[in-house]
Design a protein around this motif. Sequence first.
Motif, PDB file in Angstrom:
ATOM      1  N   HIS A  23      -8.076   1.698   6.824  1.00  9.68           N
ATOM      2  CA  HIS A  23      -9.305   2.200   7.434  1.00  9.68           C
ATOM      3  C   HIS A  23      -9.196   3.695   7.742  1.00  9.68           C
ATOM      4  CE1 HIS A  23     -11.557  -1.507   7.731  1.00  9.68           C
ATOM      5  NE2 HIS A  23     -10.469  -2.104   8.178  1.00  9.68           N
ATOM      6  N   LYS A  24      -8.029   4.145   8.184  1.00  7.66           N
ATOM      7  CA  LYS A  24      -7.831   5.569   8.485  1.00  7.66           C
ATOM      8  C   LYS A  24      -7.993   6.404   7.222  1.00  7.66           C
ATOM      9  CE  LYS A  24      -4.644   6.878  11.469  1.00  7.66           C
ATOM     10  NZ  LYS A  24      -3.370   7.275  12.108  1.00  7.66           N
ATOM     11  N   VAL A  25      -7.398   5.947   6.114  1.00  4.43           N
ATOM     12  CA  VAL A  25      -7.523   6.671   4.843  1.00  4.43           C
ATOM     13  C   VAL A  25      -8.955   6.596   4.337  1.00  4.43           C
ATOM     14  CG1 VAL A  25      -6.744   6.783   2.438  1.00  4.43           C
ATOM     15  CG2 VAL A  25      -5.081   6.359   4.269  1.00  4.43           C
ATOM     16  N   SER A  26      -9.571   5.430   4.402  1.00  2.47           N
ATOM     17  CA  SER A  26     -10.957   5.271   3.939  1.00  2.47           C
ATOM     18  C   SER A  26     -11.910   6.161   4.730  1.00  2.47           C
ATOM     19  CB  SER A  26     -11.399   3.810   4.054  1.00  2.47           C
ATOM     20  OG  SER A  26     -10.645   3.004   3.178  1.00  2.47           O
ATOM     21  N   ASP A  27     -11.698   6.282   6.032  1.00  6.18           N
ATOM     22  CA  ASP A  27     -12.532   7.147   6.864  1.00  6.18           C
ATOM     23  C   ASP A  27     -12.383   8.605   6.429  1.00  6.18           C
ATOM     24  OD1 ASP A  27     -14.248   7.682   9.205  1.00  6.18           O
ATOM     25  OD2 ASP A  27     -12.442   8.638  10.011  1.00  6.18           O
ATOM     26  N   ALA A  28     -11.161   9.040   6.168  1.00  4.90           N
ATOM     27  CA  ALA A  28     -10.941  10.419   5.710  1.00  4.90           C
ATOM     28  C   ALA A  28     -11.634  10.661   4.371  1.00  4.90           C
ATOM     29  CB  ALA A  28      -9.443  10.710   5.605  1.00  4.90           C
ATOM     30  N   LEU A  29     -11.532   9.707   3.453  1.00  4.60           N
ATOM     31  CA  LEU A  29     -12.189   9.853   2.146  1.00  4.60           C
ATOM     32  C   LEU A  29     -13.700   9.928   2.309  1.00  4.60           C
ATOM     33  CD1 LEU A  29     -10.074   7.335   0.026  1.00  4.60           C
ATOM     34  CD2 LEU A  29      -9.905   9.843   0.043  1.00  4.60           C
ATOM     35  N   ALA A  30     -14.262   9.133   3.203  1.00  2.33           N
ATOM     36  CA  ALA A  30     -15.704   9.151   3.441  1.00  2.33           C
ATOM     37  C   ALA A  30     -16.165  10.487   4.028  1.00  2.33           C
ATOM     38  CB  ALA A  30     -16.091   8.007   4.380  1.00  2.33           C
ATOM     39  N   LYS A  31     -15.248  11.210   4.671  1.00  2.00           N
ATOM     40  CA  LYS A  31     -15.573  12.513   5.263  1.00  2.00           C
ATOM     41  C   LYS A  31     -15.247  13.672   4.336  1.00  2.00           C
ATOM     42  CE  LYS A  31     -15.100  10.883   9.971  1.00  2.00           C
ATOM     43  NZ  LYS A  31     -14.280  10.857  11.185  1.00  2.00           N
ATOM     44  N   GLY A  32     -14.949  13.362   3.063  1.00  2.00           N
ATOM     45  CA  GLY A  32     -14.750  14.413   2.078  1.00  2.00           C
ATOM     46  C   GLY A  32     -13.310  14.818   1.815  1.00  2.00           C
ATOM     47  N   TRP A  33     -12.352  14.197   2.484  1.00  2.00           N
ATOM     48  CA  TRP A  33     -10.952  14.476   2.201  1.00  2.00           C
ATOM     49  C   TRP A  33     -10.591  13.843   0.863  1.00  2.00           C
ATOM     50  CZ3 TRP A  33      -7.796  17.447   5.385  1.00  2.00           C
ATOM     51  CH2 TRP A  33      -8.347  17.804   6.603  1.00  2.00           C
ATOM     52  N   VAL A  34      -9.581  14.393   0.182  1.00  2.00           N
ATOM     53  CA  VAL A  34      -9.173  13.940  -1.144  1.00  2.00           C
ATOM     54  C   VAL A  34      -7.703  13.551  -1.088  1.00  2.00           C
ATOM     55  CG1 VAL A  34      -8.909  14.654  -3.554  1.00  2.00           C
ATOM     56  CG2 VAL A  34     -10.850  15.483  -2.222  1.00  2.00           C
ATOM     57  N   LEU A  35      -7.361  12.428  -1.725  1.00  2.00           N
ATOM     58  CA  LEU A  35      -5.963  12.010  -1.764  1.00  2.00           C
ATOM     59  C   LEU A  35      -5.115  13.092  -2.421  1.00  2.00           C
ATOM     60  CD1 LEU A  35      -6.343   8.313  -2.971  1.00  2.00           C
ATOM     61  CD2 LEU A  35      -6.041   9.137  -0.616  1.00  2.00           C
ATOM     62  N   HIS A  36      -3.930  13.307  -1.881  1.00  2.00           N
ATOM     63  CA  HIS A  36      -2.989  14.287  -2.426  1.00  2.00           C
ATOM     64  C   HIS A  36      -1.660  13.566  -2.632  1.00  2.00           C
ATOM     65  CE1 HIS A  36      -1.299  18.258  -3.167  1.00  2.00           C
ATOM     66  NE2 HIS A  36      -0.257  17.866  -2.450  1.00  2.00           N
ATOM     67  N   GLY A  37      -1.365  13.225  -3.872  1.00  2.00           N
ATOM     68  CA  GLY A  37      -0.125  12.493  -4.164  1.00  2.00           C
ATOM     69  C   GLY A  37      -0.268  11.014  -3.868  1.00  2.00           C
ATOM     70  N   SER A  38       0.853  10.340  -3.957  1.00  2.00           N
ATOM     71  CA  SER A  38       0.904   8.895  -3.750  1.00  2.00           C
ATOM     72  C   SER A  38       1.247   8.574  -2.300  1.00  2.00           C
ATOM     73  CB  SER A  38       1.974   8.283  -4.658  1.00  2.00           C
ATOM     74  OG  SER A  38       1.661   8.517  -6.005  1.00  2.00           O
ATOM     75  N   PRO A  39       0.890   7.380  -1.855  1.00  2.00           N
ATOM     76  CA  PRO A  39       1.291   6.985  -0.508  1.00  2.00           C
ATOM     77  C   PRO A  39       2.800   6.769  -0.446  1.00  2.00           C
ATOM     78  CG  PRO A  39       0.252   5.145  -1.637  1.00  2.00           C
ATOM     79  CD  PRO A  39       0.116   6.339  -2.535  1.00  2.00           C
ATOM     80  N   CYS A  40       3.335   6.885   0.750  1.00  2.00           N
ATOM     81  CA  CYS A  40       4.766   6.659   0.978  1.00  2.00           C
ATOM     82  C   CYS A  40       4.919   5.571   2.026  1.00  2.00           C
ATOM     83  CB  CYS A  40       5.438   7.933   1.487  1.00  2.00           C
ATOM     84  SG  CYS A  40       5.402   9.270   0.307  1.00  2.00           S
ATOM     85  N   TYR A  41       5.992   4.836   1.919  1.00  2.00           N
ATOM     86  CA  TYR A  41       6.293   3.764   2.862  1.00  2.00           C
ATOM     87  C   TYR A  41       7.726   3.916   3.334  1.00  2.00           C
ATOM     88  CZ  TYR A  41       2.183   1.752   0.703  1.00  2.00           C
ATOM     89  OH  TYR A  41       0.921   1.556   0.235  1.00  2.00           O
ATOM     90  N   THR A  42       7.953   3.574   4.597  1.00  2.00           N
ATOM     91  CA  THR A  42       9.312   3.580   5.118  1.00  2.00           C
ATOM     92  C   THR A  42       9.441   2.498   6.176  1.00  2.00           C
ATOM     93  OG1 THR A  42      11.095   4.969   5.995  1.00  2.00           O
ATOM     94  CG2 THR A  42       8.910   5.277   6.960  1.00  2.00           C
ATOM     95  N   HIS A  43      10.645   1.998   6.324  1.00  4.95           N
ATOM     96  CA  HIS A  43      10.927   0.991   7.343  1.00  4.95           C
ATOM     97  C   HIS A  43      11.361   1.698   8.617  1.00  4.95           C
ATOM     98  CE1 HIS A  43      13.485  -1.998   9.432  1.00  4.95           C
ATOM     99  NE2 HIS A  43      12.468  -2.772   9.119  1.00  4.95           N
ATOM    100  N   ASP A  44      10.717   1.372   9.724  1.00  5.58           N
ATOM    101  CA  ASP A  44      11.079   1.922  11.027  1.00  5.58           C
ATOM    102  C   ASP A  44      12.095   0.968  11.665  1.00  5.58           C
ATOM    103  OD1 ASP A  44      11.290   2.739  13.660  1.00  5.58           O
ATOM    104  OD2 ASP A  44       9.134   2.939  13.964  1.00  5.58           O
ATOM    105  N   PRO A  45      13.371   1.363  11.699  1.00  4.72           N
ATOM    106  CA  PRO A  45      14.392   0.442  12.203  1.00  4.72           C
ATOM    107  C   PRO A  45      14.256   0.135  13.696  1.00  4.72           C
ATOM    108  CG  PRO A  45      15.352   2.602  11.784  1.00  4.72           C
ATOM    109  CD  PRO A  45      13.935   2.637  11.286  1.00  4.72           C
ATOM    110  N   THR A  46      13.629   1.024  14.451  1.00  5.29           N
ATOM    111  CA  THR A  46      13.456   0.786  15.888  1.00  5.29           C
ATOM    112  C   THR A  46      12.459  -0.335  16.145  1.00  5.29           C
ATOM    113  OG1 THR A  46      13.929   3.107  16.328  1.00  5.29           O
ATOM    114  CG2 THR A  46      12.864   1.870  18.085  1.00  5.29           C
ATOM    115  N   SER A  47      11.324  -0.282  15.452  1.00 10.70           N
ATOM    116  CA  SER A  47      10.290  -1.306  15.661  1.00 10.70           C
ATOM    117  C   SER A  47      10.409  -2.464  14.678  1.00 10.70           C
ATOM    118  CB  SER A  47       8.895  -0.677  15.518  1.00 10.70           C
ATOM    119  OG  SER A  47       8.677  -0.273  14.172  1.00 10.70           O
ATOM    120  N   GLY A  48      11.125  -2.249  13.579  1.00  9.02           N
ATOM    121  CA  GLY A  48      11.239  -3.275  12.548  1.00  9.02           C
ATOM    122  C   GLY A  48      10.013  -3.371  11.663  1.00  9.02           C
ATOM    123  N   LEU A  49       9.109  -2.391  11.769  1.00  8.34           N
ATOM    124  CA  LEU A  49       7.854  -2.423  11.021  1.00  8.34           C
ATOM    125  C   LEU A  49       7.879  -1.449   9.851  1.00  8.34           C
ATOM    126  CD1 LEU A  49       5.435  -2.450  14.073  1.00  8.34           C
ATOM    127  CD2 LEU A  49       6.096  -4.394  12.652  1.00  8.34           C
TER     128      LEU A  49
END
Length: 68
Positions: free
Chosen positions: A18-44
Amino acid sequence: MSTLYRLLTEEDTSAFCHKVSDALAKGWVLHGSPCYTHDPTSGLLRCAQAVTKDVDAAYSPDMKLGAQ
């Protein structure tokens, strides 16, 4: 004219999409690919997506990028 840059981050939930979709709806453009990482503190998994936007204003560090 200035090109603005934002890095959107969020836990790997629909809130991130939803955060990305909202930015796109406001005229922002994707730059590169998304990135993912594991947060060892939260486990998420966290996501990040860079977006850019050209605006008819001089850049200032005081700009509220999300309001552009």
